[in-house]
Motif scaffolding. Structure first.
Motif, short mmCIF file in Angstrom:
data_model
loop_
_atom_site.label_atom_id
_atom_site.label_comp_id
_atom_site.label_asym_id
_atom_site.label_seq_id
_atom_site.Cartn_x
_atom_site.Cartn_y
_atom_site.Cartn_z
N LEU A 134 -35.97 6.24 1.72
CA LEU A 134 -34.60 6.46 1.32
C LEU A 134 -33.92 5.20 0.95
O LEU A 134 -32.99 5.35 -0.04
CB LEU A 134 -34.11 7.20 2.85
CG LEU A 134 -34.43 8.49 3.08
CD1 LEU A 134 -34.00 8.63 4.54
CD2 LEU A 134 -33.75 9.47 2.01
N LYS A 135 -34.26 3.89 1.54
CA LYS A 135 -33.35 2.91 1.46
C LYS A 135 -33.89 2.53 0.02
O LYS A 135 -33.05 2.01 -0.84
CB LYS A 135 -33.74 1.84 2.24
CG LYS A 135 -33.27 0.34 2.18
CD LYS A 135 -33.52 -0.49 3.09
CE LYS A 135 -32.78 -1.82 2.94
NZ LYS A 135 -33.17 -2.98 3.87
N GLU A 136 -35.18 2.72 -0.52
CA GLU A 136 -35.60 1.96 -1.73
C GLU A 136 -35.40 3.24 -2.77
O GLU A 136 -35.51 2.88 -4.09
CB GLU A 136 -37.06 1.92 -1.68
CG GLU A 136 -37.18 0.57 -0.59
CD GLU A 136 -36.47 -0.74 -1.19
OE1 GLU A 136 -36.55 -1.10 -2.28
OE2 GLU A 136 -36.08 -1.42 -0.30
N LYS A 137 -34.74 4.34 -2.42
CA LYS A 137 -34.61 5.43 -3.44
C LYS A 137 -35.58 5.68 -4.09
O LYS A 137 -35.73 6.28 -5.47
CB LYS A 137 -33.24 5.06 -4.39
CG LYS A 137 -32.33 4.37 -3.75
CD LYS A 137 -31.17 3.92 -5.05
CE LYS A 137 -30.02 3.41 -4.28
NZ LYS A 137 -30.04 2.34 -3.62
N THR A 138 -36.94 5.93 -3.72
CA THR A 138 -38.27 6.29 -4.14
C THR A 138 -38.43 7.83 -3.79
O THR A 138 -39.48 8.38 -4.26
CB THR A 138 -39.19 5.34 -3.74
OG1 THR A 138 -39.46 5.45 -2.28
CG2 THR A 138 -39.07 4.03 -3.97
N ASN A 139 -37.52 8.35 -3.04
CA ASN A 139 -38.06 9.84 -2.77
C ASN A 139 -37.17 10.56 -3.76
O ASN A 139 -36.46 10.12 -4.57
CB ASN A 139 -37.51 10.25 -1.26
CG ASN A 139 -36.17 9.82 -1.11
OD1 ASN A 139 -35.38 9.23 -1.52
ND2 ASN A 139 -35.81 10.68 -0.05
N LEU A 140 -37.18 11.89 -3.56
CA LEU A 140 -36.73 12.78 -4.55
C LEU A 140 -35.79 13.78 -3.58
O LEU A 140 -36.43 14.60 -2.63
CB LEU A 140 -37.73 13.64 -5.42
CG LEU A 140 -37.12 14.59 -6.22
CD1 LEU A 140 -36.30 14.15 -7.38
CD2 LEU A 140 -38.28 15.65 -6.73
N ARG A 141 -34.61 14.05 -4.26
CA ARG A 141 -33.77 15.00 -3.48
C ARG A 141 -33.05 15.62 -4.48
O ARG A 141 -32.00 14.99 -5.04
CB ARG A 141 -32.72 14.30 -2.16
CG ARG A 141 -33.55 13.91 -1.05
CD ARG A 141 -32.56 13.39 -0.18
NE ARG A 141 -32.45 11.71 -0.83
CZ ARG A 141 -31.32 11.02 -0.28
NH1 ARG A 141 -30.67 11.46 0.70
NH2 ARG A 141 -31.21 9.85 -0.73
N GLU A 142 -33.25 16.98 -4.85
CA GLU A 142 -32.45 17.83 -5.82
C GLU A 142 -31.57 18.85 -5.16
O GLU A 142 -32.26 19.52 -4.23
CB GLU A 142 -33.32 18.11 -6.95
CG GLU A 142 -33.64 17.05 -7.78
CD GLU A 142 -34.50 17.47 -8.95
OE1 GLU A 142 -34.97 18.54 -8.90
OE2 GLU A 142 -34.87 16.53 -9.85
N TYR A 143 -30.47 19.00 -5.38
CA TYR A 143 -29.68 20.16 -4.94
C TYR A 143 -29.32 21.38 -6.15
O TYR A 143 -29.32 20.75 -7.36
CB TYR A 143 -28.53 19.80 -4.56
CG TYR A 143 -28.47 18.77 -2.84
CD1 TYR A 143 -28.27 19.43 -2.03
CD2 TYR A 143 -29.14 17.78 -3.10
CE1 TYR A 143 -28.22 18.72 -0.62
CE2 TYR A 143 -29.19 17.07 -2.10
CZ TYR A 143 -28.78 17.42 -0.81
OH TYR A 143 -28.91 16.84 0.52
#
Length: 304
Positions: A164-173
């Motif tokens: 989450l901190k490194e912004k390597t995950n994916l979160r789409e809404y």
């Protein structure tokens, strides 16, 4: 005059013109919400000149002494509760759950139980020293539905929080929002912080935390649009505030949207897709769930 001893407040009204009791206390005691103060009065917890007053609109006069004691808050601790939850995936390290609209993620003041955490603790074993938010690495709002990743141990928690901190995950809404778009896609880069005029809200503030949201229009209707959003950061109310900021508030949003909006159970916002690297196997995992029935039914009406 204001005297505070432990949890007991003693206030003296020193104005020639009479004033409402609830207004007077709110002005003097800013760390307690107006609604809480009104509840104290209605419950008979507030005295004026040693007499119990239960009317919030009672007029206090110059020289009146107002006293009340704020009840000590009970310690909050998450306990297992047999609440059905939609587990999309689970192994020894992580869970992915589809949170329903209307459910709070973890216990807090005003929501001590009935939360997603209470349900998770009943259905699975979470090894985490956090007694209030065990396993929680990110959140979505009470009336936002969709996917959350849960860490079941310290290895998973550290890994998921790092992603989450490194912004390597994916979160789409996906969201239904007000208005007509001139552009099909865009990036909103505007810092967020607590509103200076309403502490229940977040706002765009110069000294706020960096917040970036990507959006893309999927369908345009007469007065609304269906859009896809991707979070680069995950601030409180980020999507809701950012969409209001560009003039396209989320439909049904009671905090940031207009009163004339679509009928539902809060904002039409759904965390549809979630992706992350598995903490142990390092395999990329991605999950997608469709919005709840009220969301899809509303979409069909807009299309019709």
């Amino acid at each position: 005059m204001k005297i505070i001893t432990n949890n007991q407040y003693t206030l003296k009204y020193e104005e020639e013109k009479k004033g409402r009791l609830d207004n007077f206390i709110s002005e003097q005691v800013t760390d307690i919400s107006r609604s809480q103060i009104q509840k104290f009065i209605k419950d008979g917890e507030v005295l004026v000149n040693d007499s119990v007053i239960k009317k919030t609109g009672f007029k206090v006069s110059n020289g009146d002494v107002v006293t009340f004691t704020v009840p000590a808050e009970k310690p909050i601790e998450a306990v297992p509760e047999n609440i059905p939850i939609d587990v999309v995936y689970e192994d020894e390290d992580v869970m992915v759950v589809n949170k329903p609209q209307g459910m709070v993620v973890h216990p807090a003041a005003g929501h001590p139980d009935g939360t997603l955490v209470n349900a998770i603790l009943y259905h699975s074993k979470i090894n985490d020293d956090d007694l209030i938010r065990p396993g929680i690495v990110h959140r979505i709002d009470k009336d936002t539905s969709g996917l959350l990743m849960i860490a079941k141990n310290n290895l998973a928690k550290q890994s998921l929080m790092h992603q989450l901190k490194e912004k390597t995950n994916l979160r789409e809404y996906v969201a239904i929002v007000h208005g007509n778009f001139k552009e099909r896609k865009g990036i909103i880069d505007a810092p967020l912080g607590r509103s200076k005029s309403d502490r229940k809200k977040q706002a765009i503030v110069d000294d706020g935390r960096k917040a970036i949201t990507h959006f893309e229009v999927i369908e345009q209707f007469e007065d609304y649009a269906l859009i896809k959003l991707r979070l680069e950061t995950g601030r409180t109310h980020q999507i809701r505030v950012h969409m209001q900021y560009i003039g396209h508030p989320v439909a049904g949003d009671p905090l940031y949207g207009p009163k004339n909006t679509l009928n539902g159970h809060g904002q039409f916002l759904h965390a549809k897709t979630l992706g992350f690297e598995h903490p142990r196997t390092k395999e990329w995992m991605e999950f997608t769930v469709e919005p709840p029935k009220i969301f899809t039914d509303t979409l069909n009406k807009l299309r019709g």
